[in-house]
Design a protein around this motif. Sequence first.
Motif, PDB file in Angstrom:
ATOM      1  N   GLN B  43      27.646 -21.813  38.695  1.00  0.00           N
ATOM      2  CA  GLN B  43      27.013 -23.081  38.140  1.00  0.00           C
ATOM      3  C   GLN B  43      27.802 -24.592  37.985  1.00  0.00           C
ATOM      4  N   GLU B  44      28.906 -24.232  36.955  1.00  0.00           N
ATOM      5  CA  GLU B  44      30.211 -25.722  36.950  1.00  0.00           C
ATOM      6  C   GLU B  44      30.449 -26.084  38.077  1.00  0.00           C
ATOM      7  N   ARG B  46      29.526 -25.680  40.698  1.00  0.00           N
ATOM      8  CA  ARG B  46      28.158 -26.846  41.886  1.00  0.00           C
ATOM      9  C   ARG B  46      28.061 -28.187  41.830  1.00  0.00           C
ATOM     10  N   VAL B  47      27.781 -28.253  40.195  1.00  0.00           N
ATOM     11  CA  VAL B  47      27.713 -29.027  39.528  1.00  0.00           C
ATOM     12  C   VAL B  47      29.304 -30.755  40.049  1.00  0.00           C
ATOM     13  N   GLN B  50      29.025 -31.738  43.726  1.00  0.00           N
ATOM     14  CA  GLN B  50      27.922 -32.419  44.160  1.00  0.00           C
ATOM     15  C   GLN B  50      27.964 -33.987  43.068  1.00  0.00           C
ATOM     16  N   ARG B  51      28.729 -33.591  42.217  1.00  0.00           N
ATOM     17  CA  ARG B  51      29.303 -35.189  41.903  1.00  0.00           C
ATOM     18  C   ARG B  51      30.282 -35.781  42.923  1.00  0.00           C
ATOM     19  N   THR B  85      23.310 -35.560  34.550  1.00  0.00           N
ATOM     20  CA  THR B  85      23.285 -34.495  34.526  1.00  0.00           C
ATOM     21  C   THR B  85      23.307 -33.225  35.509  1.00  0.00           C
ATOM     22  N   GLY B  86      23.264 -31.903  35.651  1.00  0.00           N
ATOM     23  CA  GLY B  86      23.761 -31.112  36.820  1.00  0.00           C
ATOM     24  C   GLY B  86      22.291 -30.691  37.817  1.00  0.00           C
TER      25      GLY B  86
END
Lengths: 334, 131
Positions: B43-44, B46-47, B50-51, B85-86
Amino acid sequence: MLRAGSVLQRVLSPELTDHALSFRAWISLVMAFTLAACVSSPQTESLHHAIPAPLSSPVNLSDVAFFPQADYQCGPAALATVLNYSAVAVTPDELVPQVYIPARRGSLQIEMLAATRRYGQIAYVLSGSLSEMLQEVGNGKPVLVMQNLGLSRWPQWHYAVVVGYDLTRSEIRLRSGTIRDYVMPLALFEKTWARADHWAVVALTPGELPVHADEIAYFQRVADFEQSQSGEPAIRSWRAGLQRWPVSRLMSMGLSNQLYAQGNMPEAAQVLQQLLLADAGFASAHNNLAWISLELGDSVAALHHAQRAVELDADDDNFRSTLQAVQSKISSGK
Amino acid sequence: MKSLLFKTGSVWMMAVAMITGAVLQPSAYAAPAGMVSTQQLVQESRVDQQRAYVNDFLSRSDVQAQLEARGVDVADAQLRIAGLTGAELATLSSQIDVLPAGEGVLETVLFILVIFMLLDIAGVTDIFPGL
């Protein structure tokens, strides 16, 4: 392509249809198409200017099996092609119920990836670089690709498998549809591939890595893989990743967590200790090592690592609760 | 004799099933909740991706021109992305994903970005602590 389309629309718009197409309109139409032809295969162009050393000699993986597709079932046929090359004996017919959607006369990319995992292979989506994709083929891996044989607006989706290339002739070789050796110009292939977002996948046998692997991408694919294929295959994949990226936080944590899940506490601890030698400030590794140390009955190490994690990141609820849990276990044990 | 064979056969089958069941038992140890799991790291990561994706988008010259036309400082916008946020990053990057399909979408993405900022100023959200 977009430019060509807009010119075409202008040329064929109602105002103009009652007149004969003017010479100027024709010229601009032809120019637009020429322009589109020049700019729409940029990767082929740059390969043409300077062929990278690993791609200099032609490659043909002639022993890749061929499964001619039935009806619209290019997805099952292409998937069977790559899986069989990875020594997974499966026929397109067996794959049809897993990846083919009759109503859509096609297969979804995400289901192609899931089916690959189901057969014990890691589905690794390549970066979209033509050069990198061809290097996988040069390295002996057939590559499953998606193409749009139509136009962006009227798509005709297709799956095929790249099995060879000859850059001096600017050609690519595919197992495609009902043709065993479909040799097409690289520039044309690139256009059809670009319209499918440069989608390309290799099926990795656990322990294998792509030539140009991205650390984060590989991590995510193995993490997907181990959800259904835990145990030895997952451990082998993590070890291969750690060999490529020896001080990788992601690979170390992935391997350690999988070893923990299999009950191999000594090695789970060892992997994190090794990482912390090079990367002592990684709080999550300290946090996990605290729990593993508890399992190993080493309360001194457990307390040390739980404290280190909190020192490094005092705002993390997880780390604080780890420290509390370790402290209460030690006090109740004594 | 036949029934005896049948019996031994089924005993064998049961034994094989039990052994393979034991071997194929997926996770012998469930990790305690306090451990950082691999899925959590996924999850981290992926965030983070995306950032980076949204930041790449913001560094495009056409996007910067559009932002400047709206009076948004590009450097500020990039700083603010760090505070998303994510889920918000996912919204933004999914909009960017479909961008090639139509030029109007660029407007949509910028619109969403501006909405995020306005909600912040209104005190509904706290995405951009600097505002």
